[in-house]
Scaffold this motif. Structure first.
Motif, PDB file in Angstrom:
ATOM      1  N   SER A 148      52.281  23.598  41.532  1.00 20.20           N
ATOM      2  CA  SER A 148      51.575  24.102  40.358  1.00 20.20           C
ATOM      3  C   SER A 148      50.793  25.371  40.667  1.00 20.20           C
ATOM      4  N   MET A 149      50.303  25.995  39.608  1.00 23.04           N
ATOM      5  CA  MET A 149      49.378  27.109  39.753  1.00 23.04           C
ATOM      6  C   MET A 149      48.058  26.583  40.314  1.00 23.04           C
ATOM      7  N   GLN A 150      47.503  27.332  41.247  1.00 27.33           N
ATOM      8  CA  GLN A 150      46.202  27.005  41.825  1.00 27.33           C
ATOM      9  C   GLN A 150      45.161  27.941  41.211  1.00 27.33           C
ATOM     10  N   ASP A 156      33.118  31.293  41.431  1.00 27.71           N
ATOM     11  CA  ASP A 156      33.759  31.614  42.713  1.00 27.71           C
ATOM     12  C   ASP A 156      34.625  32.859  42.599  1.00 27.71           C
ATOM     13  N   SER A 157      35.236  33.061  41.440  1.00 24.87           N
ATOM     14  CA  SER A 157      36.070  34.250  41.236  1.00 24.87           C
ATOM     15  C   SER A 157      35.233  35.526  41.316  1.00 24.87           C
ATOM     16  N   LYS A 158      34.038  35.480  40.756  1.00 23.21           N
ATOM     17  CA  LYS A 158      33.156  36.652  40.822  1.00 23.21           C
ATOM     18  C   LYS A 158      32.803  36.975  42.266  1.00 23.21           C
ATOM     19  N   LYS A 159      32.458  35.961  43.036  1.00 25.15           N
ATOM     20  CA  LYS A 159      32.099  36.193  44.441  1.00 25.15           C
ATOM     21  C   LYS A 159      33.301  36.684  45.247  1.00 25.15           C
ATOM     22  N   LEU A 160      34.457  36.083  45.015  1.00 27.55           N
ATOM     23  CA  LEU A 160      35.671  36.501  45.721  1.00 27.55           C
ATOM     24  C   LEU A 160      36.001  37.966  45.437  1.00 27.55           C
ATOM     25  N   ARG A 177      41.052  32.292  51.646  1.00 26.33           N
ATOM     26  CA  ARG A 177      39.808  31.955  50.952  1.00 26.33           C
ATOM     27  C   ARG A 177      40.083  31.296  49.600  1.00 26.33           C
ATOM     28  N   CYS A 178      41.050  31.823  48.865  1.00 27.53           N
ATOM     29  CA  CYS A 178      41.363  31.251  47.552  1.00 27.53           C
ATOM     30  C   CYS A 178      41.938  29.844  47.684  1.00 27.53           C
ATOM     31  N   THR A 179      42.779  29.644  48.683  1.00 27.47           N
ATOM     32  CA  THR A 179      43.345  28.313  48.897  1.00 27.47           C
ATOM     33  C   THR A 179      42.239  27.298  49.145  1.00 27.47           C
ATOM     34  N   LYS A 180      41.226  27.713  49.892  1.00 28.03           N
ATOM     35  CA  LYS A 180      40.112  26.821  50.200  1.00 28.03           C
ATOM     36  C   LYS A 180      39.294  26.473  48.958  1.00 28.03           C
ATOM     37  N   LEU A 181      39.130  27.439  48.042  1.00 28.40           N
ATOM     38  CA  LEU A 181      38.268  27.251  46.877  1.00 28.40           C
ATOM     39  C   LEU A 181      39.010  26.762  45.630  1.00 28.40           C
ATOM     40  N   SER A 182      40.312  26.805  45.653  1.00 24.25           N
ATOM     41  CA  SER A 182      41.091  26.531  44.439  1.00 24.25           C
ATOM     42  C   SER A 182      41.481  25.059  44.325  1.00 24.25           C
ATOM     43  N   TYR A 183      42.038  24.730  43.163  1.00 32.18           N
ATOM     44  CA  TYR A 183      42.579  23.393  42.923  1.00 32.18           C
ATOM     45  C   TYR A 183      43.817  23.530  42.046  1.00 32.18           C
ATOM     46  N   PRO A 184      44.755  22.592  42.137  1.00 32.00           N
ATOM     47  CA  PRO A 184      45.988  22.705  41.354  1.00 32.00           C
ATOM     48  C   PRO A 184      45.775  22.308  39.894  1.00 32.00           C
ATOM     49  N   VAL A 185      46.469  22.994  39.003  1.00 36.63           N
ATOM     50  CA  VAL A 185      46.474  22.616  37.590  1.00 36.63           C
ATOM     51  C   VAL A 185      47.515  21.515  37.433  1.00 36.63           C
ATOM     52  N   GLU A 186      47.074  20.319  37.193  1.00 39.97           N
ATOM     53  CA  GLU A 186      47.983  19.183  37.115  1.00 39.97           C
ATOM     54  C   GLU A 186      48.075  18.705  35.672  1.00 39.97           C
ATOM     55  N   ILE A 187      49.019  19.280  34.950  1.00 37.79           N
ATOM     56  CA  ILE A 187      49.238  18.924  33.552  1.00 37.79           C
ATOM     57  C   ILE A 187      50.738  18.779  33.301  1.00 37.79           C
ATOM     58  N   ARG A 188      51.068  18.080  32.232  1.00 34.15           N
ATOM     59  CA  ARG A 188      52.459  17.823  31.868  1.00 34.15           C
ATOM     60  C   ARG A 188      52.842  18.627  30.621  1.00 34.15           C
ATOM     61  N   PRO A 189      54.132  18.732  30.327  1.00 35.29           N
ATOM     62  CA  PRO A 189      54.535  19.300  29.034  1.00 35.29           C
ATOM     63  C   PRO A 189      53.819  18.589  27.901  1.00 35.29           C
ATOM     64  N   GLY A 190      53.275  19.352  26.978  1.00 37.68           N
ATOM     65  CA  GLY A 190      52.412  18.815  25.944  1.00 37.68           C
ATOM     66  C   GLY A 190      50.986  19.282  26.133  1.00 37.68           C
ATOM     67  N   HIS A 191      50.748  19.986  27.273  1.00 38.22           N
ATOM     68  CA  HIS A 191      49.440  20.555  27.554  1.00 38.22           C
ATOM     69  C   HIS A 191      49.597  22.023  27.959  1.00 38.22           C
ATOM     70  N   ALA A 192      48.628  22.837  27.564  1.00 38.66           N
ATOM     71  CA  ALA A 192      48.577  24.237  27.962  1.00 38.66           C
ATOM     72  C   ALA A 192      47.238  24.501  28.636  1.00 38.66           C
ATOM     73  N   TRP A 193      47.226  25.472  29.535  1.00 39.92           N
ATOM     74  CA  TRP A 193      46.030  25.819  30.305  1.00 39.92           C
ATOM     75  C   TRP A 193      45.600  27.233  29.915  1.00 39.92           C
ATOM     76  N   LEU A 194      44.355  27.380  29.489  1.00 41.41           N
ATOM     77  CA  LEU A 194      43.848  28.673  29.018  1.00 41.41           C
ATOM     78  C   LEU A 194      42.886  29.267  30.035  1.00 41.41           C
ATOM     79  N   TRP A 200      40.622  34.111  39.622  1.00 48.67           N
ATOM     80  CA  TRP A 200      41.620  34.183  40.682  1.00 48.67           C
ATOM     81  C   TRP A 200      42.556  32.991  40.527  1.00 48.67           C
ATOM     82  N   HIS A 201      43.842  33.243  40.665  1.00 48.18           N
ATOM     83  CA  HIS A 201      44.850  32.198  40.544  1.00 48.18           C
ATOM     84  C   HIS A 201      46.103  32.641  41.280  1.00 48.18           C
ATOM     85  N   GLY A 202      46.949  31.719  41.594  1.00 49.06           N
ATOM     86  CA  GLY A 202      48.182  32.042  42.301  1.00 49.06           C
ATOM     87  C   GLY A 202      48.844  30.774  42.791  1.00 49.06           C
ATOM     88  N   ASN A 203      49.741  30.931  43.753  1.00 50.72           N
ATOM     89  CA  ASN A 203      50.475  29.799  44.286  1.00 50.72           C
ATOM     90  C   ASN A 203      50.254  29.653  45.786  1.00 50.72           C
TER      91      ASN A 203
END
Length: 371
Positions: A148-150, A156-160, A177-194, A200-203
């Motif tokens: 998923s997207m992390q 934290d994004s402002k500081k980074l 640094r981002c890997t350490k501070l990030s978390y995965p978006v865990e959602i299924r079809p039927g949900h959208a993430w805004l 900061w985001h990535g894989n």
């Protein structure tokens, strides 16, 4: 440059609606999975699931597959689905907005870092998006763990960002640094993430053994300083479709490039001109000549000459945003073309001006922002 990007993190631009918010939608009304799978199966009927797409396609087949899917995404049918989807997601939070013309499809295959297809951590600001452009991220298939997207929080994004710009950090260090501070978006079809362009985001490397496809759609509110992401080109109005126009190839066409303004900067003339020529050639246009606007001018005197003093019947331009003259002057010239039955092809926008109705569309695009 550092000051400019830091200013974009002023809390006046913060909107809680776009701060990693989950929104539900009816999966039966918007069956993105089935729609994308149907296109994939046109190429490889043996591919029965998007999650195991990597077993049906070699790595060097993914880019051509993405291009085929993007062709589908640009169709009138798909654009209509996107219009309805954004209206459902955004509702009344944005009253006047434009939609990303070609939504982005990201294919995250297993072990993608080794193969050079890792989407590293970044912000929208670093990829030419601005405040006022917001992202609706929709996983086409289930998104979880490392496929998923992390994402990183706003604070934290402002500081980074401050550390990245002040210390001129490497991307390897930012990924750590981002890997350490990030978390995965865990959602299924039927949900959208805004989320907004400051997050900061990535894989990270996908170790799940499952392919994930995500649909990115951005909406831009009126008055946004759009920069590279221009109305009529990268963004379209709801109800519009980006389609290659049909042109009259029997007309007497010229290619005209304007290097005098800020649009192409110091790009060598021939690069911009080659883009126009290649686009015209794809449409079957055989121009009788090519010309450049004179530098140090801001009223397009050379372009006007060919409109008034020749028998040219068609002019291929790079973009409606690409002329060095101000908007009111551009509209005068475009209106002159309509009066004289000179067709104008805007290559970047895939738009042909051949009637007075088209003038209203151009003006609407040019005036969508305050910049």
């Amino acid at each position: 440059m550092r000051k400019k990007i830091k200013e974009r993190y002023n809390d006046k631009y913060f909107d809680s609606m776009w701060d990693h918010k989950v929104v539900d939608y009816d999966h039966n009304q918007f069956p993105w999975y089935n729609r994308i799978l149907s296109v994939v199966q046109e190429v490889k009927p043996s591919c029965k699931s998007l999650g195991i797409l990597h077993k049906s396609f070699d790595r060097n087949e993914i880019v051509p597959l993405r291009k085929k899917v993007e062709q589908f995404v640009r169709t009138k049918e798909f654009s209509g689905w996107v219009d309805d989807y954004l209206h459902h997601i955004i509702r009344d939070s944005m009253s006047d907005y434009m939609i990303q013309s070609t939504p982005t499809l990201n294919f995250v295959l297993p072990d993608q870092q080794k193969h050079g297809s890792l989407l590293t951590f970044h912000t929208g600001h670093l990829t030419a998006y601005n405040n006022g452009m917001n992202t609706i991220w929709t996983p086409v298939s289930s998104a979880y763990s490392t496929n998923s997207m992390q994402v990183v929080s706003w604070e934290d994004s402002k500081k980074l960002t401050n550390d990245f710009m002040d210390q001129k950090l490497s991307m390897a260090e930012m990924q750590r640094r981002c890997t350490k501070l990030s978390y995965p978006v865990e959602i299924r079809p039927g949900h959208a993430w805004l989320f907004n362009q400051g997050h900061w985001h990535g894989n990270v490397n996908n170790t799940t053994g499952v392919t994930r496809i995500g649909l990115d759609i951005r909406a831009m509110s009126k008055g946004t300083d759009y920069g590279y992401r221009k109305p009529g080109s990268y963004f379209r109005f709801p109800g519009d479709t980006v389609e290659v126009p049909k042109v009259d190839t029997d007309r007497r066409w010229i290619v005209f490039n304007d290097p005098a303004g800020d649009y192409i900067g110091t790009m060598p003339f021939y690069i911009a001109r080659s883009f126009i020529e290649n686009y015209a050639d794809q449409l079957g246009i055989k121009p009788v000549g090519w010309h450049n606007e004179y530098t140090m001018t801001d009223w397009n005197p050379h372009l006007e000459f060919f409109m008034n003093e020749t028998e040219v019947q068609g002019i291929a331009l790079l973009s409606m945003h690409g002329l060095s003259s101000p908007i009111n002057r551009r509209m005068e010239l475009f209106e002159l073309c309509v009066d004289k039955d000179i067709h104008v092809l805007f290559c970047d926008e895939n738009f042909l001006l051949d009637s007075r109705e088209g003038l209203g569309y151009i003006k609407k695009c040019l005036e969508f922002s305050n910049q």
